[in-house]
Scaffold this motif. Structure first.
Motif, PDB file in Angstrom:
ATOM      1  N   LYS A 144       0.840  -1.201   0.000  1.00 50.08           N
ATOM      2  CA  LYS A 144       0.000   0.000   0.000  1.00 50.08           C
ATOM      3  C   LYS A 144       0.873   1.248   0.000  1.00 50.08           C
ATOM      4  O   LYS A 144       0.629   2.185  -0.785  1.00 50.08           O
ATOM      5  CB  LYS A 144      -0.912  -0.012   1.223  1.00 50.08           C
ATOM      6  N   ASN A 154      -5.895   7.890   3.787  1.00 48.04           N
ATOM      7  CA  ASN A 154      -6.895   7.956   4.856  1.00 48.04           C
ATOM      8  C   ASN A 154      -8.089   7.036   4.607  1.00 48.04           C
ATOM      9  O   ASN A 154      -8.955   6.901   5.481  1.00 48.04           O
ATOM     10  CB  ASN A 154      -7.397   9.396   5.020  1.00 48.04           C
ATOM     11  N   MET A 155      -8.171   6.438   3.417  1.00 42.59           N
ATOM     12  CA  MET A 155      -9.310   5.555   3.128  1.00 42.59           C
ATOM     13  C   MET A 155      -9.266   4.338   4.043  1.00 42.59           C
ATOM     14  O   MET A 155      -8.236   3.689   4.172  1.00 42.59           O
ATOM     15  CB  MET A 155      -9.278   5.095   1.661  1.00 42.59           C
ATOM     16  N   ARG A 156     -10.392   4.054   4.666  1.00 41.39           N
ATOM     17  CA  ARG A 156     -10.484   2.892   5.553  1.00 41.39           C
ATOM     18  C   ARG A 156     -11.080   1.716   4.773  1.00 41.39           C
ATOM     19  O   ARG A 156     -12.267   1.381   4.929  1.00 41.39           O
ATOM     20  CB  ARG A 156     -11.312   3.250   6.790  1.00 41.39           C
ATOM     21  N   ILE A 157     -10.235   1.161   3.907  1.00 42.41           N
ATOM     22  CA  ILE A 157     -10.673   0.067   3.047  1.00 42.41           C
ATOM     23  C   ILE A 157      -9.596  -1.013   3.021  1.00 42.41           C
ATOM     24  O   ILE A 157      -8.454  -0.792   3.450  1.00 42.41           O
ATOM     25  CB  ILE A 157     -10.928   0.542   1.599  1.00 42.41           C
ATOM     26  N   ASN A 158      -9.965  -2.172   2.514  1.00 49.27           N
ATOM     27  CA  ASN A 158      -9.000  -3.237   2.259  1.00 49.27           C
ATOM     28  C   ASN A 158      -8.420  -3.014   0.867  1.00 49.27           C
ATOM     29  O   ASN A 158      -9.113  -3.178  -0.136  1.00 49.27           O
ATOM     30  CB  ASN A 158      -9.697  -4.600   2.348  1.00 49.27           C
ATOM     31  N   GLY A 173     -10.812  11.062   3.043  1.00 44.24           N
ATOM     32  CA  GLY A 173     -10.671   9.644   2.709  1.00 44.24           C
ATOM     33  C   GLY A 173     -11.958   8.846   2.771  1.00 44.24           C
ATOM     34  O   GLY A 173     -11.937   7.630   2.556  1.00 44.24           O
ATOM     35  N   SER A 174     -13.075   9.515   3.028  1.00 47.19           N
ATOM     36  CA  SER A 174     -14.352   8.801   3.071  1.00 47.19           C
ATOM     37  C   SER A 174     -14.827   8.472   1.654  1.00 47.19           C
ATOM     38  O   SER A 174     -14.610   9.259   0.718  1.00 47.19           O
ATOM     39  CB  SER A 174     -15.418   9.650   3.764  1.00 47.19           C
TER      40      SER A 174
END
Length: 317
Positions: A4, A21-25, A55-56
């Motif tokens: 990443k 900041n994205m809270r993803i896999n 990052g949303s």
């Protein structure tokens, strides 16, 4: 996490922070699209989202962070290590492959010389397609592709709509055919990787695992590449992605007449859909392919709908 971080390094500082900041896999992230004066877009788990500054993931384009001309310029500088000239040949073809096998598609003003594209300037659009190798995804189909009587494999065509995992499946079939297994001997495989998506070569080295007996022609037109491999590498199997032109048909006939097996893919939703296409319809009418694998994304990307024999009879699914 390391992969990443390596990926994020190619983006401008502002976009790097937003994407970070994205809270993803990140294993389920498929595409990142940058367009000048347009919101940042990603394709995640086969769905499109805009990305806000924090990052949303949002569905309202007005909430997505805007990509400026400077963001594109800075990103291209990182991608090319501040030397676009070094990537002149790749830019001419419209994409750059970076370490990790990720494919950077670019668009802008083309520079034409005669009937050929000499280069590109004013790059304003970038599409990052993330490389995802899924080792073992071909386990289910391999028993149906092995011709135990002749100690070989069957001529195979993978039929799939766009973004349903056909290249991912093809890649793992290549790896398994090349390495061999408990019930079959590994074979010499020649891959014509016209768009650098199968092996995702970076500086000549495949970033994806294609097996110990595999040779790759990177960024080479399919028809010419098939003929070159037959002459130079003595493959037992040739693998290509997205066949369909008249030139492909001529090369395929040559491959088969040389006793070489073929594994290929084509865009389509069904056997009937592919039969209606002029070149492929002729191949199917002549029963060139002995196995058909039809994919969809109903349950998940790369879902195997069915496997058929040369006559179109279902043997699995």
């Amino acid at each position: 996490m390391e992969e990443k971080d390596e990926l994020l390094k190619i983006f401008s500082m502002k976009l790097r922070m937003t994407l970070g900041n994205m809270r993803i896999n990140f294993d389920d992230l498929q595409e990142i699209r940058l367009r000048i004066n347009c919101p940042l877009i990603i394709n995640y788990k086969n769905k499109e989202y805009f990305v806000s500054e924090d990052g949303s993931l949002v569905t309202d384009p007005l909430k997505g962070v805007l990509v400026s001309k400077n963001e594109i310029k800075e990103t291209m500088e990182y991608i090319s290590n501040y030397s676009l000239y070094a990537f002149e040949e790749e830019i001419r073809q419209g994409f750059i492959t970076i370490s990790g096998g990720h494919r950077i598609g670019i668009a802008g003003k083309t520079i034409i010389q005669g009937n050929h594209i000499k280069g590109m300037k004013y790059i304003s659009f970038i599409n990052i397609r993330l490389a995802h190798q899924v080792k073992g995804c071909a386990d289910k189909v391999m028993p149906y592709l092995i011709d135990e009587k002749n100690r070989s494999i069957y001529h195979t065509l993978i039929i799939s709509p766009p973004k349903c995992g056909k290249t991912t499946l093809l890649r793992d079939i290549i790896r398994q055919v090349s390495d061999g297994g408990p019930n079959f001997q590994g074979m010499n495989v020649g891959v014509v990787d016209e768009r650098s998506e199968i092996g995702a070569c970076y500086m000549g080295v495949p970033q994806n695992e294609l097996g110990i007996r595999t040779d790759v022609l990177d960024c080479c037109p399919k028809a010419k590449g098939m003929m070159m491999l037959i002459r130079s590498m003595s493959p037992q199997v040739i693998a290509v992605d997205e066949i369909g032109s008249k030139e492909d048909l001529e090369a395929i006939n040559h491959v088969i007449n040389c006793g070489c097996k073929l594994i290929a893919t084509v865009h389509g939703s069904s056997l009937e859909d592919v039969k209606s296409k002029p070149v492929l319809g002729e191949l199917m009418q002549n029963k060139i392919f002995e196995r058909y694998i039809i994919l969809n994304n109903i349950k998940s990307i790369g879902n195997i709908e069915k496997i058929c024999d040369a006559a179109g009879n279902k043997i699995w699914g």
